[in-house]
Design an enzyme around this catalytic site. Structure first.
Site, PDB file in Angstrom:
ATOM      1  N   ASP A 192       0.638  -1.367  -0.189  1.00 42.55           N
ATOM      2  CA  ASP A 192       0.102  -0.019  -0.564  1.00 42.55           C
ATOM      3  C   ASP A 192       1.008   1.535   0.275  1.00 42.55           C
ATOM      4  O   ASP A 192       0.447   2.568  -0.863  1.00 42.55           O
ATOM      5  CB  ASP A 192      -0.633  -0.142   1.180  1.00 42.55           C
ATOM      6  CG  ASP A 192      -2.582   0.216   1.117  1.00 42.55           C
ATOM      7  OD1 ASP A 192      -2.463   0.544  -0.537  1.00 42.55           O
ATOM      8  OD2 ASP A 192      -3.032   0.805   1.856  1.00 42.55           O
ATOM      9  N   ASP A 238      -8.672  -2.492   1.722  1.00 43.84           N
ATOM     10  CA  ASP A 238      -9.436  -1.880   3.488  1.00 43.84           C
ATOM     11  C   ASP A 238      -9.978  -2.108   4.064  1.00 43.84           C
ATOM     12  O   ASP A 238      -9.931  -2.031   5.681  1.00 43.84           O
ATOM     13  CB  ASP A 238      -9.077  -0.004   2.696  1.00 43.84           C
ATOM     14  CG  ASP A 238      -7.633   0.296   2.232  1.00 43.84           C
ATOM     15  OD1 ASP A 238      -6.394  -0.351   2.031  1.00 43.84           O
ATOM     16  OD2 ASP A 238      -8.397   1.005   1.469  1.00 43.84           O
TER      17      ASP A 238
END
Length: 341
Positions: A192, A238
């Site tokens: 990420d 997420d």
């Protein structure tokens, strides 16, 4: 400066056609759709280690696709693909609720959809779904939402499909132990941060990718109402990735047989804290933020601290689940041993 601020939105394609749901510590509930061959997918340590690499290849592949081919035609194909998946996912998600809403006097007929391959002893089931009238009602409602999404790309329809994908993802993906969860979260933490801060790949794909793989939050809702056009975004990854870790901790809570959900509540509150911190930093620095940068330390750190305080850290990391197919194999072997005796 970006006009649309985003929390890391990554392509997370999850199958939506597994149908068995069990609420831990509660009564069983059934979505109505059943597939005899469907089981939750258990993520092993090896799978967790490879996941960030596979995700990176997928992300960069999409980036190249959008650079080489027409964005319009790619999104048209994706819209049709996600229309089908979204209708199935939303219908499955709605089924338990509809089962409680409909009165017992509702005429509920049972149906079965069966596809086989071969004949005789070599016959093999390809698809075996059982459903009822209530599920068909859910399918019709979901199809209406799907048509709304195809025609208007409205943010509410997008979020309905996105939530359905996220719930199905958490249901279908299981971690077998806490160590595997830490490997997965740690790898995606690096993934990420790299793709958001190190390159423009993540943000470019997120802005180009017109599919319900993210939840969108209108920032000009008070000004424009339902016609809002300025959005902040949260990728489904997420939600799903921390979600399967939190679900694992809930099952660990149940395994302790203490009638408490300490680790579940601590990790759930940690997720809320991490998400709030992401929003705060995003608005402070006016820049896209990788949500897992804040979610991973929170979701792992809070339960570990709780385990240290309670003296259950070793027990938490030793906890491991056996995949259902392995349990079935053990039962069969034990039964055969009893028969031999």
């Amino acid at each position: 400066m970006m006009t649309e601020r985003k929390w890391c939105s990554r392509p997370q394609f999850t199958s939506t056609c597994r149908e068995h749901v069990q609420e831990l510590g509660e009564n069983d509930y059934d979505s109505g759709f059943r597939n005899s061959s469907d089981m939750p997918e258990t993520i092993t340590g090896r799978d967790a280690a490879r996941f960030p690499i596979i995700a990176s290849c997928t992300l960069f592949g999409l980036y190249l696709f959008f650079k080489v081919f027409s964005q319009e035609y790619i999104n048209l194909l994706l819209s049709v693909y996600f229309f089908g998946l979204g209708v199935l996912a939303l219908s499955h998600t709605m089924s338990p609720l509809m089962s409680r809403i409909f009165p017992e006097s509702f005429p509920n007929k049972q149906y079965q959809l069966l596809f086989t391959q071969g004949s005789g002893e070599s016959k093999e089931e390809i698809v075996n779904y059982e459903f009822d009238t209530k599920n068909l009602v859910c399918l019709v409602i979901s199809s209406v939402v799907g048509v709304w999404y195809l025609l208007k790309k409205h943010w509410i329809a997008n979020n309905l499909f996105g939530l359905a994908f996220a719930l199905n993802g958490v249901e279908l993906l299981h971690l077998n132990n806490v160590s595997t969860g830490c490997i997965l979260l740690g790898g995606l933490f690096v993934y990420d941060v790299f793709w958001v801060f190190g390159t423009n790949v993540m943000v470019t794909v997120a802005k180009s990718f017109e599919a319900p793989i993210k939840l969108v939050f209108p920032q000009d809702l008070l000004e424009k109402g339902l016609g809002a056009s300025n959005f902040a975004m949260l990728g489904l990854g997420d939600i799903v990735i921390p979600g399967i870790f939190i679900a694992l901790l809930l099952r660990f809570d149940v395994s302790l047989k203490k009638n408490s959900r300490t680790y579940f509540y601590s990790s759930f509150l940690a997720y809320i804290f991490g998400l709030g911190l992401t929003i705060f930093v995003m608005h402070t620095f006016k820049h896209a933020q990788p949500a897992l940068l804040y979610l991973v330390p929170a979701c792992v750190g809070f339960p570990v601290i709780v385990a240290l305080i309670k003296g259950e850290l070793t027990e938490m990391f030793r906890y491991e689940e056996t995949p259902p197919e392995d349990e079935a194999a053990k039962e069969e072997s034990s039964e055969s041993e009893k028969k031999d005796q």
